[in-house]
Motif scaffolding. Structure first.
Motif, PDB file in Angstrom:
ATOM      1  N   THR A 133       0.824  -1.204   0.000  1.00  0.00           N
ATOM      2  CA  THR A 133       0.000   0.000   0.000  1.00  0.00           C
ATOM      3  C   THR A 133       0.860   1.257   0.000  1.00  0.00           C
ATOM      4  O   THR A 133       0.622   2.197  -0.769  1.00  0.00           O
ATOM      5  CB  THR A 133      -0.923   0.006   1.238  1.00  0.00           C
ATOM      6  OG1 THR A 133      -1.688  -1.201   1.273  1.00  0.00           O
ATOM      7  CG2 THR A 133      -1.863   1.199   1.209  1.00  0.00           C
ATOM      8  N   VAL A 134       1.872   1.272   0.873  1.00  0.00           N
ATOM      9  CA  VAL A 134       2.742   2.447   0.971  1.00  0.00           C
ATOM     10  C   VAL A 134       3.493   2.662  -0.343  1.00  0.00           C
ATOM     11  O   VAL A 134       3.631   3.802  -0.816  1.00  0.00           O
ATOM     12  CB  VAL A 134       3.724   2.283   2.147  1.00  0.00           C
ATOM     13  CG1 VAL A 134       4.740   3.426   2.155  1.00  0.00           C
ATOM     14  CG2 VAL A 134       2.976   2.237   3.462  1.00  0.00           C
ATOM     15  N   THR A 135       3.970   1.589  -0.947  1.00  0.00           N
ATOM     16  CA  THR A 135       4.714   1.712  -2.192  1.00  0.00           C
ATOM     17  C   THR A 135       3.832   2.240  -3.316  1.00  0.00           C
ATOM     18  O   THR A 135       4.237   3.116  -4.097  1.00  0.00           O
ATOM     19  CB  THR A 135       5.307   0.352  -2.591  1.00  0.00           C
ATOM     20  OG1 THR A 135       6.177  -0.086  -1.556  1.00  0.00           O
ATOM     21  CG2 THR A 135       6.085   0.454  -3.891  1.00  0.00           C
ATOM     22  N   LEU A 136       2.594   1.740  -3.410  1.00  0.00           N
ATOM     23  CA  LEU A 136       1.682   2.215  -4.444  1.00  0.00           C
ATOM     24  C   LEU A 136       1.358   3.692  -4.260  1.00  0.00           C
ATOM     25  O   LEU A 136       1.275   4.451  -5.227  1.00  0.00           O
ATOM     26  CB  LEU A 136       0.400   1.383  -4.433  1.00  0.00           C
ATOM     27  CG  LEU A 136       0.546  -0.076  -4.908  1.00  0.00           C
ATOM     28  CD1 LEU A 136      -0.763  -0.818  -4.743  1.00  0.00           C
ATOM     29  CD2 LEU A 136       1.021  -0.116  -6.350  1.00  0.00           C
ATOM     30  N   LEU A 137       1.178   4.105  -3.013  1.00  0.00           N
ATOM     31  CA  LEU A 137       0.918   5.519  -2.747  1.00  0.00           C
ATOM     32  C   LEU A 137       2.102   6.376  -3.181  1.00  0.00           C
ATOM     33  O   LEU A 137       1.940   7.455  -3.747  1.00  0.00           O
ATOM     34  CB  LEU A 137       0.643   5.731  -1.256  1.00  0.00           C
ATOM     35  CG  LEU A 137      -0.715   5.233  -0.745  1.00  0.00           C
ATOM     36  CD1 LEU A 137      -0.751   5.261   0.781  1.00  0.00           C
ATOM     37  CD2 LEU A 137      -1.849   6.078  -1.311  1.00  0.00           C
ATOM     38  N   LEU A 138       3.301   5.871  -2.931  1.00  0.00           N
ATOM     39  CA  LEU A 138       4.506   6.600  -3.331  1.00  0.00           C
ATOM     40  C   LEU A 138       4.601   6.703  -4.841  1.00  0.00           C
ATOM     41  O   LEU A 138       4.908   7.757  -5.404  1.00  0.00           O
ATOM     42  CB  LEU A 138       5.742   5.910  -2.766  1.00  0.00           C
ATOM     43  CG  LEU A 138       7.088   6.502  -3.171  1.00  0.00           C
ATOM     44  CD1 LEU A 138       7.252   7.899  -2.603  1.00  0.00           C
ATOM     45  CD2 LEU A 138       8.228   5.606  -2.718  1.00  0.00           C
ATOM     46  N   GLU A 139       4.335   5.593  -5.538  1.00  0.00           N
ATOM     47  CA  GLU A 139       4.434   5.588  -6.991  1.00  0.00           C
ATOM     48  C   GLU A 139       3.403   6.502  -7.633  1.00  0.00           C
ATOM     49  O   GLU A 139       3.588   6.990  -8.748  1.00  0.00           O
ATOM     50  CB  GLU A 139       4.297   4.159  -7.522  1.00  0.00           C
ATOM     51  CG  GLU A 139       5.477   3.271  -7.141  1.00  0.00           C
ATOM     52  CD  GLU A 139       5.375   1.878  -7.741  1.00  0.00           C
ATOM     53  OE1 GLU A 139       4.285   1.541  -8.250  1.00  0.00           O
ATOM     54  OE2 GLU A 139       6.371   1.149  -7.697  1.00  0.00           O
ATOM     55  N   LEU A 140       2.311   6.751  -6.927  1.00  0.00           N
ATOM     56  CA  LEU A 140       1.289   7.668  -7.418  1.00  0.00           C
ATOM     57  C   LEU A 140       1.656   9.118  -7.142  1.00  0.00           C
ATOM     58  O   LEU A 140       0.895  10.023  -7.476  1.00  0.00           O
ATOM     59  CB  LEU A 140      -0.061   7.328  -6.786  1.00  0.00           C
ATOM     60  CG  LEU A 140      -0.697   6.017  -7.252  1.00  0.00           C
ATOM     61  CD1 LEU A 140      -1.922   5.690  -6.408  1.00  0.00           C
ATOM     62  CD2 LEU A 140      -1.060   6.099  -8.728  1.00  0.00           C
ATOM     63  N   GLY A 141       2.800   9.335  -6.492  1.00  0.00           N
ATOM     64  CA  GLY A 141       3.255  10.692  -6.236  1.00  0.00           C
ATOM     65  C   GLY A 141       2.664  11.324  -5.001  1.00  0.00           C
ATOM     66  O   GLY A 141       2.726  12.555  -4.835  1.00  0.00           O
ATOM     67  N   ILE A 142       2.102  10.498  -4.106  1.00  0.00           N
ATOM     68  CA  ILE A 142       1.505  11.030  -2.875  1.00  0.00           C
ATOM     69  C   ILE A 142       2.607  11.487  -1.932  1.00  0.00           C
ATOM     70  O   ILE A 142       3.624  10.792  -1.751  1.00  0.00           O
ATOM     71  CB  ILE A 142       0.625   9.972  -2.189  1.00  0.00           C
ATOM     72  CG1 ILE A 142      -0.423   9.440  -3.175  1.00  0.00           C
ATOM     73  CG2 ILE A 142      -0.035  10.557  -0.956  1.00  0.00           C
ATOM     74  CD1 ILE A 142      -1.344  10.504  -3.731  1.00  0.00           C
ATOM     75  N   ASP A 143       2.420  12.646  -1.336  1.00  0.00           N
ATOM     76  CA  ASP A 143       3.418  13.182  -0.403  1.00  0.00           C
ATOM     77  C   ASP A 143       3.621  12.232   0.770  1.00  0.00           C
ATOM     78  O   ASP A 143       2.633  11.715   1.330  1.00  0.00           O
ATOM     79  CB  ASP A 143       2.952  14.550   0.111  1.00  0.00           C
ATOM     80  CG  ASP A 143       3.983  15.195   1.022  1.00  0.00           C
ATOM     81  OD1 ASP A 143       3.849  15.019   2.244  1.00  0.00           O
ATOM     82  OD2 ASP A 143       4.895  15.858   0.507  1.00  0.00           O
TER      83      ASP A 143
END
Length: 449
Positions: free
Chosen positions: A397-407
């Motif tokens: 979940t954290v990795t996907l959020l990061l890849e989406l450019g989420i701060d």
């Protein structure tokens, strides 16, 4: 003479009490005043052996003819004043002993309280008893396991004052030699150092080497984010199962296992599409099983559900959070509510009878789901499948959020990390993301044009 009456006064007993009135009255014996004055004066210490006011005392004790030195040793664990005393028949020797004690106390090499012979085992048991009153049951259980399994069996008979860096290494080696991970070894070493720090705070003699010793280097963790294609296979397989909603929530909301299993319907706000993560499921140790009393610290907030299962608060303030519920999660939960078993505790996911789900059974269900999806992390040397663990869903979940450019700060809020550095520890950047980022850096530096 015949006309004179002769009067004879009898001697009374009172006249015998004043011997000093007759012939000096002492019959050759000294008076108390004379006896006192005739005594020799107590020996006085040499001028160089005299202490300033408030620094202690140094004197000659007549009853056993010894020189005595005394200094303040601080407050004992019982709150009483402790005196450090040295004696010797020789004045110079007694003085040297006293100076050695004063120096050791000033340098922190002499315990101000307790006994210099206190062993690691003795102190560790005292430390654990106090630890139990202050920390969460799960934390205490982990600490007690590290102390009882690795510290006490390895160096329990060693005196605190004799501890050094080699003892820290010995504890780590004991865990590694038993086949435990570097994480376990490092944790045991950390608990040893923590107990030593507490011992020094109590006034026990603990040298710097044990506190400054390095701990075991952690091996690189094999926990990683589940690759997107495999995560999608797992979710597709979950859609064919009645408990699909629990896996959808796990992957999309990034909740911990205990938070998911402890989620109640009252914490889901369908009107505003919010999920309140304020409790988590945990099994607490019994104090008395028959009377259903539990061994927990005073004022420990909990809600008893069934047997040893409770709802307890997250371990940090950051863990208590309200997260948005995305449409896919909302739809899955609404469908699940139509067929979910009734739980008297209001649990979203429970056993058929409404009781809490055993976390081990939940972990096994995730393995079954991977089997159904045809996904494994790898193969063990014996050919058996090597599965992803539940916590790797959270990494995903954290990795996907990061890849989406989420701060990262937003991610920290969503998943309930205590600080942004924890979030960064979960961020497994994919190769493609790294390539895109480095390409942009190269363009800015005009490299490769």
């Amino acid at each position: 003479m015949s006309g004179i009456t002769r009067i004879v006064l009898p001697l009374s007993s009172h006249s015998l009490s004043y011997p000093s009135l007759v012939n000096g009255g002492n019959n050759g014996q000294q008076t108390p005043e004379r006896r006192l004055s005739s005594k020799s004066k107590p020996k006085q210490p040499k001028k160089r052996h005299r202490l300033a006011h408030g620094e202690g005392s140094f004197y000659y004790r007549t009853r056993d003819h010894r020189w005595v030195g005394s200094i303040d040793g601080g407050i004992t664990a019982n709150g009483t004043r402790r005196r450090i005393v040295v004696t010797d028949q020789n004045e110079d020797v007694a003085w040297d002993k006293l100076q050695a004690k004063r120096k050791a106390l000033a340098l922190g090499q002499l315990a101000a309280t307790g006994s210099d012979s206190l062993t690691v085992s003795q102190w560790a048991k005292t430390w654990l008893a106090e630890r139990k009153k202050r920390v969460r049951p799960k934390t205490y259980s982990t600490d007690a396991g590290a102390i009882n399994n690795w510290v006490i069996p390895t160096i329990g008979r060693t005196r605190l004052r004799d501890l050094g860096a080699e003892h820290v290494r010995a504890v780590g080696k004991a865990a590694l030699d038993a086949g435990r991970s570097s994480t376990t070894a490092r944790y045991a070493q950390g608990r040893l150092k923590q107990t030593c720090k507490a011992a020094r705070a109590e006034g026990h003699q603990v040298g710097d080497p044990v506190l400054l010793a390095t701990t075991e280097t952690l091996a690189l963790s094999d926990r990683d984010a589940i690759p997107l294609d495999e995560a999608l296979k797992i979710l597709r397989a979950a859609l064919d199962r009645p408990d699909a909603s629990t896996w959808i929530v796990a992957f999309i909301q990034g909740v911990r296992q205990g938070e998911r299993l402890g989620l109640t319907w009252e914490c889901i706000d369908f009107e505003h599409d919010l999920i309140d993560i304020s409790w988590q499921l945990q099994s607490l140790p019994y104090l008395d099983r028959d009377n259903e009393t539990f061994d927990v610290p005073a004022n420990y907030e909990r809600r008893h559900l069934w047997r040893s299962y409770h709802l307890v608060r997250p371990k940090s303030k950051a863990g208590h959070r309200v997260v948005p519920m995305v449409p896919g999660v909302r739809d899955a939960l609404i469908e699940w509510r139509k067929v979910a078993p009734h739980s008297p505790h209001g649990l979203v996911w429970c056993r058929p009878g409404g009781e809490p789900i055993n976390p081990k059974h939940d972990a096994n269900a995730f393995k079954d789901l991977q089997d159904a999806a045809g996904v494994t992390k790898g193969r063990k040397p014996d050919g058996k499948p090597y599965y992803y663990v539940l916590h790797e869903i959270r990494h995903t979940t954290v990795t996907l959020l990061l890849e989406l450019g989420i701060d990262p700060g937003v991610i920290t809020t969503i998943v309930g990390h205590s600080n942004i550095m924890t979030t960064r520890g979960y961020q497994h950047v994919s190769t493609e993301l790294s390539r895109r980022a480095l390409t942009q850096v190269a363009e800015q530096l005009q490299i490769g044009r």
